[in-house]
Design a protein around this motif. Structure first.
Motif, mmCIF file in Angstrom:
data_model
loop_
_atom_site.group_PDB
_atom_site.id
_atom_site.type_symbol
_atom_site.label_atom_id
_atom_site.label_comp_id
_atom_site.label_asym_id
_atom_site.label_seq_id
_atom_site.Cartn_x
_atom_site.Cartn_y
_atom_site.Cartn_z
ATOM 1 N N GLY A 50 0.782 -1.219 0.000
ATOM 2 C CA GLY A 50 0.000 0.000 0.000
ATOM 3 C C GLY A 50 0.815 1.271 0.000
ATOM 4 O O GLY A 50 0.274 2.367 0.149
ATOM 5 N N GLU A 51 2.120 1.172 -0.205
ATOM 6 C CA GLU A 51 2.985 2.339 -0.218
ATOM 7 C C GLU A 51 3.017 2.977 -1.603
ATOM 8 O O GLU A 51 2.873 2.304 -2.627
ATOM 9 N N PHE A 52 3.194 4.292 -1.639
ATOM 10 C CA PHE A 52 3.456 5.031 -2.876
ATOM 11 C C PHE A 52 4.868 5.578 -2.726
ATOM 12 O O PHE A 52 5.116 6.518 -1.980
ATOM 13 N N MET A 53 5.807 4.985 -3.436
ATOM 14 C CA MET A 53 7.224 5.304 -3.288
ATOM 15 C C MET A 53 7.760 5.921 -4.570
ATOM 16 O O MET A 53 7.525 5.413 -5.671
ATOM 17 N N ALA A 54 8.468 7.037 -4.434
ATOM 18 C CA ALA A 54 9.168 7.651 -5.560
ATOM 19 C C ALA A 54 10.655 7.352 -5.440
ATOM 20 O O ALA A 54 11.221 7.395 -4.343
ATOM 21 N N ILE A 97 -3.967 -1.099 -14.799
ATOM 22 C CA ILE A 97 -4.835 -1.467 -13.672
ATOM 23 C C ILE A 97 -5.999 -2.357 -14.068
ATOM 24 O O ILE A 97 -6.699 -2.867 -13.192
ATOM 25 N N VAL A 98 -6.213 -2.562 -15.358
ATOM 26 C CA VAL A 98 -7.432 -3.248 -15.797
ATOM 27 C C VAL A 98 -7.528 -4.676 -15.267
ATOM 28 O O VAL A 98 -8.629 -5.189 -15.026
ATOM 29 N N ALA A 99 -6.385 -5.321 -15.038
ATOM 30 C CA ALA A 99 -6.394 -6.692 -14.506
ATOM 31 C C ALA A 99 -6.324 -6.711 -12.980
ATOM 32 O O ALA A 99 -6.172 -7.777 -12.383
ATOM 33 N N ASP A 100 -6.436 -5.525 -12.359
ATOM 34 C CA ASP A 100 -6.486 -5.398 -10.904
ATOM 35 C C ASP A 100 -5.247 -5.988 -10.229
ATOM 36 O O ASP A 100 -5.339 -6.719 -9.243
ATOM 37 N N LYS A 101 -4.079 -5.617 -10.753
ATOM 38 C CA LYS A 101 -2.827 -6.099 -10.173
ATOM 39 C C LYS A 101 -2.439 -5.229 -8.985
ATOM 40 O O LYS A 101 -2.640 -4.014 -9.006
ATOM 41 N N PRO A 102 -1.846 -5.815 -7.942
ATOM 42 C CA PRO A 102 -1.568 -5.050 -6.720
ATOM 43 C C PRO A 102 -0.379 -4.106 -6.809
ATOM 44 O O PRO A 102 -0.287 -3.153 -6.033
ATOM 45 N N LEU A 103 0.563 -4.342 -7.732
ATOM 46 C CA LEU A 103 1.792 -3.554 -7.811
ATOM 47 C C LEU A 103 1.855 -2.827 -9.148
ATOM 48 O O LEU A 103 1.735 -3.445 -10.210
ATOM 49 N N ILE A 104 2.055 -1.495 -9.107
ATOM 50 C CA ILE A 104 2.179 -0.699 -10.321
ATOM 51 C C ILE A 104 3.565 -0.068 -10.344
ATOM 52 O O ILE A 104 3.948 0.642 -9.401
ATOM 53 N N LEU A 105 4.316 -0.320 -11.410
ATOM 54 C CA LEU A 105 5.664 0.219 -11.582
ATOM 55 C C LEU A 105 5.626 1.283 -12.664
ATOM 56 O O LEU A 105 5.201 1.011 -13.797
ATOM 57 N N CYS A 106 6.056 2.491 -12.321
ATOM 58 C CA CYS A 106 5.971 3.634 -13.233
ATOM 59 C C CYS A 106 7.366 4.154 -13.554
ATOM 60 O O CYS A 106 8.099 4.562 -12.647
ATOM 61 N N ASP A 107 7.708 4.162 -14.821
ATOM 62 C CA ASP A 107 9.017 4.636 -15.263
ATOM 63 C C ASP A 107 8.865 6.016 -15.894
ATOM 64 O O ASP A 107 8.428 6.144 -17.036
ATOM 65 N N GLU A 108 9.177 7.070 -15.144
ATOM 66 C CA GLU A 108 9.057 8.452 -15.604
ATOM 67 C C GLU A 108 7.678 8.718 -16.226
ATOM 68 O O GLU A 108 7.571 9.167 -17.378
ATOM 69 N N GLY A 112 -5.784 0.795 -2.812
ATOM 70 C CA GLY A 112 -4.725 0.047 -2.136
ATOM 71 C C GLY A 112 -3.592 -0.419 -3.019
ATOM 72 O O GLY A 112 -2.840 -1.322 -2.631
ATOM 73 N N LYS A 113 -3.419 0.191 -4.190
ATOM 74 C CA LYS A 113 -2.331 -0.225 -5.071
ATOM 75 C C LYS A 113 -0.980 0.225 -4.497
ATOM 76 O O LYS A 113 -0.844 1.345 -4.001
ATOM 77 N N THR A 114 -0.020 -0.655 -4.554
ATOM 78 C CA THR A 114 1.349 -0.301 -4.203
ATOM 79 C C THR A 114 2.018 0.249 -5.451
ATOM 80 O O THR A 114 1.998 -0.392 -6.505
ATOM 81 N N ILE A 115 2.595 1.450 -5.340
ATOM 82 C CA ILE A 115 3.146 2.127 -6.512
ATOM 83 C C ILE A 115 4.607 2.475 -6.274
ATOM 84 O O ILE A 115 4.954 3.054 -5.239
ATOM 85 N N VAL A 116 5.446 2.102 -7.226
ATOM 86 C CA VAL A 116 6.849 2.522 -7.225
ATOM 87 C C VAL A 116 7.058 3.329 -8.499
ATOM 88 O O VAL A 116 6.849 2.825 -9.603
#
Length: 240
Positions: free
Chosen positions: A38-42, A163-174, A199-203
């Protein structure tokens, strides 16, 4: 070794190097890192500091030369390529700087692509696509092709696809690297919404300090080492 209780993802004594010509370039040397559920980390740092390598490791696209990668209570560094592909399909959504949309497909069809790897019936796929596009504010652009969308709209399509498949971890590159400030803020507010309400965890890897302020935690990469910063000023508003 076992994972820490409550952590979604852990790197334990991870080392990674690449061969470039006749030279070995060391990226990480016995690095430890934890990402809470559940963290949003940059993640920030200069070019060559290991930001892309980190995302590749977290996404199971690359594996360490030594050390352990734990996702919950599973060591993904021990998985075969087919097991890793299945794990990614269940758990990880990717958002890229350059959107990676297919020009010949509509926004809805681009969003649907991850669902074509599942056994979901067509009606359920359409319903999930509609929900994802609604969440990113693009219901009225579902039939538009990428060339008919602004950069910010294309990135929102990319987020809907992630997010369409409701995955718990989202990785964002710039994810805001090609956008103006208004479009950037719209994208970052959507990421906040996904983190806060779903509740998505985002890096998120970013060079933009303004973008980093949307995260819970900012971790700086410097010569393959992590240095956490205090919580950004905007986080108080985010949690309210």
């Amino acid at each position: 070794m076992t994972p820490s209780r409550g952590a979604l993802f852990q790197l334990k004594a991870v080392s990674k190097a690449y061969r470039r010509g006749g030279e070995t370039v060391e990226i990480f040397d016995a690095v430890d890192m934890e990402i809470e559920r559940g963290e949003f980390m940059a993640v920030m740092g200069p070019s060559g500091s290991g930001k892309t390598t980190l995302l590749n490791l977290l996404g199971g696209v690359d594996l360490p030369d030594a050390g352990e990668l734990w996702y919950e209570d599973v060591r993904i560094d021990r998985m075969s390529e087919s097991q890793l592909a299945a794990w990614r399909a269940r758990n990880v959504g990717f958002v890229f700087q350059y959107y990676n949309l297919l020009a010949m497909l509509s926004a809805a069809r681009n969003v649907e692509l991850p669902l074509l790897l599942t056994n979901l019936p067509a009606k359920t796929r359409r319903e999930r696509v509609a929900t994802a596009l609604e969440l990113v504010g693009l219901t009225d652009r579902a039939s538009h092709h990428p060339a008919e969308l602004s950069g910010g709209q294309q990135q929102r399509v990319a987020i809907a696809r992630a997010i369409v498949a409701d995955k718990p971890l989202i990785l964002c590159d710039e994810p805001t690297g090609n956008l103006d400030r208004q479009a950037s803020n719209e994208v970052l507010e959507i990421l906040q919404l996904l983190n806060r309400d779903f509740g998505k965890t985002i890096v998120m890897v970013t060079h933009d300090p303004s973008a980093a302020k949307f995260a819970h935690r900012v971790s700086h990469l410097d010569k393959g080492r992590f240095v956490d910063s205090p919580e950004p000023a905007m986080i108080g508003e985010f949690r309210s």
